[in-house]
Scaffold this active site. Structure first.
Site, PDB file in Angstrom:
ATOM      1  N   CYS A 108      43.752  -9.504   1.999  1.00 24.62           N
ATOM      2  CA  CYS A 108      43.731 -10.859   2.744  1.00 24.62           C
ATOM      3  C   CYS A 108      42.166 -11.589   2.092  1.00 24.62           C
ATOM      4  CB  CYS A 108      43.436 -10.657   4.188  1.00 24.62           C
ATOM      5  SG  CYS A 108      43.179 -12.300   5.184  1.00 24.62           S
ATOM      6  N   CYS A 150      40.121 -13.736   4.389  1.00 26.75           N
ATOM      7  CA  CYS A 150      39.305 -13.427   5.279  1.00 26.75           C
ATOM      8  C   CYS A 150      37.910 -12.920   4.716  1.00 26.75           C
ATOM      9  CB  CYS A 150      40.096 -12.023   6.054  1.00 26.75           C
ATOM     10  SG  CYS A 150      41.766 -12.171   6.733  1.00 26.75           S
ATOM     11  N   ASP A 151      38.304 -12.159   3.444  1.00 31.62           N
ATOM     12  CA  ASP A 151      36.930 -11.553   3.066  1.00 31.62           C
ATOM     13  C   ASP A 151      36.250 -12.255   2.027  1.00 31.62           C
ATOM     14  OD1 ASP A 151      37.511  -9.642   4.855  1.00 31.62           O
ATOM     15  OD2 ASP A 151      38.365  -8.136   3.394  1.00 31.62           O
TER      16      ASP A 151
END
Ligand code: NDP
Length: 487
Positions: A179, A182-183
């Site tokens: 992801c 997300c990161d």
């Protein structure tokens, strides 16, 4: 003589029709001959019978729910552990018909609202097992609820593939992830790699481009599989590079975090090491069909097989739509269209088997009301000192959930956290930290990925989970830690 010839012609035609044009149609016609007793007696045997149960909540499932509910068929959607599906993990999409540019999360929010407006009920729970050998079909959820469905539409989507190389599991959530959205902020001014040559790889690289100093896309062949329009988008980013003919042999780290990847160049037959802080996988997906394989015909790729030009599976009364049936197109628009077809097929099937207003009323009378889930608001901590004070003063367990509003899996996990916080309110203190509001807390506690869950006891961190957790997994973790406390 003439009679013999005619007989041969008739025989040939018969074999030709069976073989060439009709095999699959006949196969399905035979399979779809209902093995069940679609009678009122059967319906009356159970409480909690629902005419239409939809498994999953991506574009296929929610489009099916919209069509089912709009036909005034009571429709329940069991959302699964990834509500909204894969589209919630992309950023902007440019190929949703009718909208030149729209966020994936916005498409899913609109679809959900529309389905609910027509009466569909969406349940935040996931399917644990099914029994399709009995009718009404039995569906048991992770939280222990049982539903009986007259027809089922499976829209369970797919799961990102992993490489299975050394270091991948060890550093999962510590720099290795699927992801990017997300990161990406955890890789500000650092170097990262994206593995894969499809549209997802390009999308992930672009999501990372605003943060990372350099992104290298590692492609195993000498070309990318991604659409030309997607490849063109890369020209706008000076910090994205592509390395072809490159395989990743292992992921290495310092025990806590990823520090690099070991590469093999298949053209020059050479090995090398690349120093990176993040490894983003974009190597395709596997269909989520394992729960159904003992009942339904799957193809060689593990996707659910369908009858020609319909969404009927090999079992009467079970329909399927979206990525769980499709390894060719895998587009949100196609999944939505499949979902609509599945709902139309399911409604026709119900009507053909005697579903009418009397049956609907009978089911309604015997249905169990869906019990509202108890939840509490988990307090948000914004200051590092405040968090330290709570951890230092706590007598029992303290659970801290790190999340951010732009992280889809974090947002999906919050309702489960609230429900589990209500369940364990007496024994455990639950807190949450928004890493986009309080990055210094994430830094102090070395949070490498979100969602990230930390458990403290007597001022020490006793557990840390660097990946999304379902409600069931959260409950199991709490029970395990409380049992250890008692022992
Ligand atoms: P794809 O299956 O299209 O691509 C997977 C890529 O990963 C391929 O390049 C493949 O290489 C590579 N790969 C597979 N296994 C390995 C491995 N073990 N090691 C290294 N590389 C590997 O998957 P995507 O997720 O990219 O896309 C899936 C579908 O979703 C597609 O239909 C795509 O069009 C769609 N999509 C559309 C988007 C959009 O329109 N905005 C965005 C994202 C996805 P190889 O080519 O050698 O097989």
């Amino acid at each position: 003589m003439l009679k013999n010839r005619m007989l041969k012609v008739v025989l040939f035609l018969g074999v030709f029709l069976l073989g060439a044009s009709g095999t699959s149609a006949l196969y399905y016609a035979w399979r779809n001959k209902s093995p069940f007793d679609f009678s009122m007696n059967k319906i009356n045997e159970h409480e909690g019978v629902v005419p239409l149960v939809i498994l999953g909540s991506g574009p296929a499932s929610l489009s099916a729910a919209l069509y089912g509910a709009r036909q005034k068929i009571k429709t329940i959607v069991i959302a699964g552990n990834k509500p909204g599906g894969a589209l919630t993990e992309t950023s902007y999409i440019e190929n949703w018909p009718g909208r030149p540019k729209i966020l994936g999360t916005e498409v899913m929010k609109d679809l959900q609202e529309q389905a609910v407006q027509f009466g569909a009920e969406i349940i935040s729970d996931a399917v644990e097992r099914v029994d399709f050998s009995q009718w009404p079909f039995q569906i048991v959820t992770e939280s222990g609820r049982t539903f009986y469905a007259l027809v089922v539409i499976i829209g369970t989507g797919s799961t990102p593939k992993t490489l299975g190389i050394p270091g991948e599991q060890e550093y999962w959530g510590k720099g290795v992830t699927t992801c990017a959205i997300c990161d990406a902020p955890f890789h500000q001014d650092k170097e990262v790699v994206v593995i894969g040559g499809g549209d997802s790889a390009i999308e992930e690289a672009i999501q990372l481009a605003a943060y990372a100093k350099k992104i290298t896309i590692l492609v195993r062949k000498d070309r990318m599989r991604a659409a030309a329009a997607m490849q063109d988008r890369l020209h706008d980013y000076a910090n994205i590079e592509i390395k072809y003919n490159t395989e990743v042999r292992s992921i290495v780290g310092d025990g806590d975090l990823v520090t690099g990847v070991e590469l093999f160049d298949s053209k020059t037959d050479t090995q090398s090491t690349m120093q990176v802080s993040g490894v983003f996988l974009a190597i395709g997906h596997d269909p989520n069909a394992a729960l159904f394989k003992q009942y339904l015909k799957l193809d060689a790729e593990g996707t659910i097989s369908l009858a020609d030009r319909t969404q009927a599976t090999s079992l009467a009364g079970i329909f399927a739509a979206g990525d769980v049936t499709d390894h060719r197109y895998r587009q949100a628009g196609v999944a939505a269209g499949d979902g609509i077809k599945a709902a139309l097929d399911a409604v026709s099937f119900l009507q053909e088997h005697g579903f009418n207003t009397t049956v609907a009323r009978e089911i309604e009378k015997r249905s169990k009301p869906t019990i509202a889930e108890k939840r509490v608001e988990v307090p948000q901590i914004k200051q590092l000192e405040e968090l330290k004070e709570i951890i230092n003063a706590a007598k029992g367990l303290v659970v801290v959930d790190y999340y951010a509003p732009y992280c889809p899996s974090c947002m999906r996990m919050l309702p489960s956290l609230s429900a589990v916080a209500a369940e364990f309110a007496e024994q455990v203190a639950f807190l949450k930290v928004d890493t986009s509001v309080s990055p210094e807390i994430a830094q102090e506690y070395h949070v490498p990925t979100i969602p990230c869950l930390m458990v403290f006891k007597d001022q020490k961190m006793i557990a840390r989970i660097n990946q999304p957790m379902s409600r069931k997994q959260l409950e199991e973790l709490m029970n395990k830690l409380l049992d250890q406390e008692d022992a």
